[in-house]
Design an enzyme around this catalytic site. Structure first.
Site, PDB file in Angstrom:
ATOM      1  N   HIS A  13      -3.954   3.178  -3.585  1.00 14.62           N
ATOM      2  CA  HIS A  13      -4.144   2.637  -2.235  1.00 14.62           C
ATOM      3  C   HIS A  13      -3.399   1.334  -1.983  1.00 14.62           C
ATOM      4  O   HIS A  13      -2.538   1.274  -1.112  1.00 14.62           O
ATOM      5  CB  HIS A  13      -5.631   2.437  -1.960  1.00 14.62           C
ATOM      6  CG  HIS A  13      -5.891   1.650  -0.705  1.00 14.62           C
ATOM      7  ND1 HIS A  13      -5.842   2.225   0.534  1.00 14.62           N
ATOM      8  CD2 HIS A  13      -6.142   0.328  -0.508  1.00 14.62           C
ATOM      9  CE1 HIS A  13      -6.068   1.289   1.448  1.00 14.62           C
ATOM     10  NE2 HIS A  13      -6.256   0.131   0.843  1.00 14.62           N
ATOM     11  N   HIS A  70     -28.723 -14.330  24.312  1.00 16.88           N
ATOM     12  CA  HIS A  70     -27.742 -14.179  25.385  1.00 16.88           C
ATOM     13  C   HIS A  70     -27.028 -15.490  25.735  1.00 16.88           C
ATOM     14  O   HIS A  70     -26.056 -15.466  26.477  1.00 16.88           O
ATOM     15  CB  HIS A  70     -28.420 -13.625  26.647  1.00 16.88           C
ATOM     16  CG  HIS A  70     -28.729 -12.159  26.570  1.00 16.88           C
ATOM     17  ND1 HIS A  70     -29.423 -11.605  25.521  1.00 16.88           N
ATOM     18  CD2 HIS A  70     -28.427 -11.123  27.400  1.00 16.88           C
ATOM     19  CE1 HIS A  70     -29.543 -10.292  25.716  1.00 16.88           C
ATOM     20  NE2 HIS A  70     -28.947  -9.985  26.837  1.00 16.88           N
ATOM     21  N   GLU A 128     -18.088  -3.272  24.284  1.00 15.69           N
ATOM     22  CA  GLU A 128     -17.293  -4.497  24.444  1.00 15.69           C
ATOM     23  C   GLU A 128     -16.033  -4.466  23.575  1.00 15.69           C
ATOM     24  O   GLU A 128     -14.949  -4.854  24.011  1.00 15.69           O
ATOM     25  CB  GLU A 128     -18.140  -5.721  24.079  1.00 15.69           C
ATOM     26  CG  GLU A 128     -19.388  -5.919  24.935  1.00 15.69           C
ATOM     27  CD  GLU A 128     -20.586  -5.106  24.464  1.00 15.69           C
ATOM     28  OE1 GLU A 128     -20.479  -4.412  23.423  1.00 15.69           O
ATOM     29  OE2 GLU A 128     -21.628  -5.154  25.143  1.00 15.69           O
ATOM     30  N   HIS A 175       0.838  -1.201   0.000  1.00 18.04           N
ATOM     31  CA  HIS A 175       0.000   0.000   0.000  1.00 18.04           C
ATOM     32  C   HIS A 175       0.877   1.258   0.000  1.00 18.04           C
ATOM     33  O   HIS A 175       1.233   1.757   1.071  1.00 18.04           O
ATOM     34  CB  HIS A 175      -0.903  -0.006   1.235  1.00 18.04           C
ATOM     35  CG  HIS A 175      -1.809  -1.198   1.307  1.00 18.04           C
ATOM     36  ND1 HIS A 175      -1.376  -2.443   1.694  1.00 18.04           N
ATOM     37  CD2 HIS A 175      -3.126  -1.337   1.030  1.00 18.04           C
ATOM     38  CE1 HIS A 175      -2.396  -3.297   1.655  1.00 18.04           C
ATOM     39  NE2 HIS A 175      -3.465  -2.653   1.256  1.00 18.04           N
TER      40      HIS A 175
END
Lengths: 662, 662
Positions: B260, B473, B411, B26
């Site tokens: 890129h 859950h 999280e 890149h």
């Protein structure tokens, strides 16, 4: 006549009583959002409780899914087939009123929520689907697609990263029919959010190009109604920031985390009844209030009007009407399956040898023009994933009637929004990224499987063989986790022929997701008879057989099939009797009858499984006498073939290990 | 004297030449950000190339990790032990210059980046660690902790959801020493981002409480320098939005996605050399420019000054200095291990029967006061996870010298930031959530294992037995994916005794992460001899033996151990000979010598493995003659014991299946 507050209190009472009876649940959000729900569901929701599948209904998504009793109470009160007993059985084994709303369990549950932020993102997908279908199907005088998507969401949804992906995307696409109510109660499980959530949320959403109404009093019906009217008048997606009190009405627990996720207790409930002026017994809703909530008559009328409109539409635009109804039913065009079979057969005849990601693009070149409901996309890897087919154009805010979405670098948002698109109906979404970055979207993949929606997951760059990008990009455990996801099918085709079957299988699974696992690198096309080609549909088949009974079976998938074939050919030339079995879809193969499975994998012949991924899914196929040549450490940066050789994925090494088994 | 631009061009040339030579990589980001890098690394970075582990160095994180050649060029030019040959070997097998920066491969790589958004989040963790340690250790005249965290990030990082979690958290905590340069080049892999990324990013970050400098010309060194000076003067985290041209200097590819992720090609490189005025051959850096870049002398002086400061600190504050050095080295306090062993033994004596999440909290009550570098937290589930120990106080913007973080519902952000905290050094982070929501953080868990950092993952509510919250859950495949993550150890203790050993093992793994899998529900403490207690450290051991040689071995983990023991006791009373083996940590058990493993699991005795999770990890333990009683479908909402019974997790059913094996 009952007041708005009394109607809202019916929700509050049902929520606190059902949670108390279940001895578990979340009373706080239903009690806090009851006044908002009353305004929305009484004055704005366009739905028919008797026809929960009505294509042009408004969608309602409870993104803060722990507040499930709010939704159950609304469904019950407005007249869905949700009897009072179901509320009394809240959270009991085999009850349809699960702890969190489960799609398919009760009519009116538009999506499964609970994992925070995803309901909101599903809703973005639904609103996008509405916009696309409206642009595609509506004609002068016939707005057959014209509905809104309403969302309730809480602080938890807004803290989750996926809220950024979804909101940013919705802003870019100016999804003006998406209207979200933010339950700004200042409380999350750990207490007052001021200690960990200090965003200026209105400003944040303005930065996404949303229309924001700040500081709405979420317990003042007039203020809520005024905010909704502003939202209805605005062409941008709307966020109505409603200040509420969690557990509203509970004198001691309201406004505290204590109201969030546990029963209030008999004493507090008695006090709440007093404070709310709700003298009725648990689960007792006075008839006058029931009558006010009942939405069946109005809903039936609205739906009847729409059916009349659609009758006119059918006469004026019969082809469009037929296409609309077919796609809504989820049926595939009749000619598609034959075209894909022919594509597979011609690929076999031509022995096309290209990367399976390119084979997938070639399959899409066949599918796309024949399947207008296909809505493709990629999380900023369009060229790498091979997801853009010939002639597909880009969905933009101003050209929504198109077939391809540039999702940006938003794997989780893409996957969850595609769940929403599939749930909405009328479109078949797929989205691409690198297999490793399934990680970012993992819980949306799980929810696709749990809900059973036709969301097709296109994962390219499927192994160590991607090479130079190195261990962060090289999957190891990802194939296994897909295969361990209940209800998901995972196809890892070895060439263009199997890729055609993989797409065919994925499209045919009307109520389940499928993952397609594709190589970056070029793959050879092995020889096959016509009969072998047909057997691919069974998920596993004998690709190359030994003369006479095999002394060893080499099982392989995807790019390792080529290696296995080369190893077997060399061994067979040396006098061994080695069979190669290709198993592009283990789940499908395991569903075949025992006779077929034993015919493919004879019980007493040792097996070597070769797959450049974690071996765990194959241990029971290999058995005690067999081996799995897999990967149980991280990869390396280097040219793909060199990395593969380093990890033992060469014909020579496969033959060597196979010889040890004989 | 070389100009700033010439110095920057050295980076550009190395990047385009190394990518060209590797035939992959890149070049765009290094060429686009070279001018920014020049200002930062020449004028501001406080580092010593000869001492990359210097505790008080500035941290530099390349969150857009695909631009790895930018970092490698900087490390090479400033004098790290990164020879030119390493740049020439870019992306080759076993080279230390991997496709993306890999922590541990080269000095000066502070974290592994590539998976977008996570480097930025690691940096938030690093800046938080700096702030905490500065508050804890600095004294009047002795600012022994005083460094900055600098980040380069791109559009991809900002589109990812985790950027929201990280930025929101950093704003709340006012991490003023975090300074980020946004490479605003308007291009991502799919082309111009205007089609899919239209955020007002400055406004978004202002909404998070950041200091934002918009519209910096990223190719104007004076403008960059001015922006940095503003950032240095501000007490909030800073985002410097730098307009740049991707592939700056390449006449045809600059400003396009073509720059890129692929080599520019020889022709374009030749033209770029002309346009940049860089006549030198590939990998040839003129001495005058080398001399300008060389940071060894200045870096050595700065470090010497700091060492002098620290000597004074040691004399003035010997206890603090010792504590600082011990924590930096990653050593545990001597008395901790003995205390944990005694905790385990006393738990056994008392036969403590509580949920293992509560047992974990009890262990933390022992550990916390003895381990000041412990930095706990939870993603808004503090009470449920049992992560807050007695006396631990909350880290706030104004009270950073504390031991517990309320991460909010983030999280992924928590886990990636904890990776950054562990990488920073001086603190041992752990973070809690429900096991299912590991999904949200999945790739950060993977990166913890890939990098080998001591990030302890506390996952409670570990099975169907969590009950009413239902299938969204209830984990199924999550234990397996943790066990399939190379380098990660996963402990699922069956009681407080095993929980003590699990924490002990997690803390002792200095260069690797550990997951602790804990129950919501109460667990019995089985009988054990002292010798059995010691054997827990081996990851698996005989918990209950038959009289004489066993006819069957029941292997179990966590909450299923209790069921296995009850089944075995009933069977042994009926005259069977059944052994129960507890394997709280399969990875640890598999590392034991073969003799021990065979002693625990005799080769020719059939095995039944019982674990309320996907069976795949156990198939090779069970073998052809054995069985795994696991879960391969989604869960159900209902009381936990009823759900467990529904899936066969009762002593009666275990005994029944075991009998079939004998």
């Amino acid at each position: 006549m009952p007041t708005r507050r009394e109607r809202a209190n019916a929700i509050r009472a049902l929520a606190m009583d059902a949670v108390q009876r279940a001895k578990s649940g979340h009373p706080g959000a239903p009690m806090g959002m009851a006044d908002i729900a009353e305004v929305l569901w009484r004055d704005h929701m366009r739905h028919d409780p008797a026809a929960p599948d009505w294509a042009d209904r408004d969608r309602f998504v409870l993104s803060n899914g722990h507040g499930s009793m709010l939704l159950y109470a609304l469904l019950h009160l407005t007249g869905y087939d949700v009897p009072l007993q179901a509320l009394k059985d809240f959270r009991q084994l085999h009850a349809r009123t699960a702890g969190h709303p489960e799609y398919g369990e009760l009519p009116g549950i538009e999506t499964t929520t609970g994992p925070l932020g995803q309901g909101f993102t599903n809703a973005v997908g639904m609103a996008l689907a509405e916009k696309i279908l409206a642009a595609r199907f509506n004609r002068d005088g016939f707005d057959v697609v014209d509905h809104r998507t309403w969302v309730f969401l809480g602080d938890g949804c807004l803290m989750e990263g996926i809220s950024h992906e979804a909101a940013s995307f919705a802003g870019t696409h100016r999804l003006g029919k998406l209207i979200c109510f933010y339950d700004d109660n200042g409380i999350s499980i750990d207490g007052k959010v001021a200690g960990w959530f200090t965003d200026d949320t209105p400003k944040r959403f303005e930065a996404y190009g949303w229309h924001v109404v700040p500081d709405v009093d979420g317990h003042d019906a007039d203020a809520i109604a005024a905010a909704v009217h502003q939202a209805l008048a605005d062409g941008r997606p709307s966020l109505l920031c409603c200040k509420t009190e969690i557990g509203f009405g509970a004198p001691n627990k309201a406004g505290t985390a204590g109201a969030h996720g546990a029963p209030l207790g008999d004493e507090e409930i008695a006090l709440a009844r007093k404070q709310l002026g709700w003298p009725h017994a648990p689960f007792d809703i006075p008839d006058a209030i029931r009558a006010e909530w009942d939405a069946r008559r109005q809903g039936g009328q609205r739906r009847a009007e729409w059916l009349g409109l659609f009758d006119g539409y059918r006469q004026a635009h019969p082809d469009l009407a037929a296409a609309f109804e077919r796609a809504q039913a989820g049926d595939l065009p009749a000619e598609l399956d034959a075209a894909l079979l022919e594509f597979a057969r011609s690929s076999q005849r031509d022995r096309v040898a290209i990367a399976s990601r390119q084979a997938s693009k070639a399959a899409l070149d066949i599918i796309g023009p024949k399947l207008p409901e296909l809505l493709g996309g990629s999380a900023d890897l369009t060229g790498s994933n091979g997801t853009l087919w010939k002639g597909a154009t880009m969905v933009t805010p101003d050209t929504p009637d198109a077939h391809y979405i540039y999702w940006g670098v938003r794997e989780f948002g893409m996957t969850a929004a595609c769940n929403g698109i599939a749930l909405h109906g009328g479109l078949i979404p797929f989205g691409g990224t690198f297999l490793t970055f399934q990680d970012y979207a993992r819980n949306a993949v799980r929810l696709a499987a749990l809900m059973g929606v036709r969301n097709i997951l296109v994962y390219t760059h499927d192994s160590l063989a991607l090479g130079e990008d190195g261990p962060t990009h090289q999957p190891v455990e990802h194939l296994a986790v897909l295969r361990m996801t209940p209800g998901l099918h995972t196809w890892r085709p070895c060439d263009q022929v199997e890729t055609a079957f993989a797409w065919r299988a994925a499209l045919a699974r009307r109520r389940a997701p499928t993952a397609l696992i594709l190589s970056r690198q070029k793959l050879a096309c092995p020889e096959r008879t016509d009969a072998q080609v047909e057997l691919i549909a069974r998920g596993g088949y004998v690709l190359l057989d030994a003369v006479g009974p095999p002394a060893c079976v080499i099982v392989a998938t995807g790019s390792e099939v080529e290696i296995a074939v080369a190893a077997a050919k060399a061994m067979n030339q040396d006098g061994s009797a080695v069979r190669v079995v290709s198993i592009p879809c283990l789940e499908m193969f395991l569903q075949q009858d025992a006779a077929y499975r034993e015919q493919v994998l004879p019980p007493n012949v040792p097996r070597l499984v070769v797959e450049a991924a974690h071996p765990a899914p194959w241990w029971r196929i290999a058995g005690d006498r067999g081996r799995v040549l897999g990967v149980d450490r991280f990869g390396l940066s280097g040219p793909g073939d060199e990395v593969m050789a380093e990890y033992g994925f060469t014909a020579e090494n496969v033959a060597e290990v196979a010889r040890e088994l004989i």
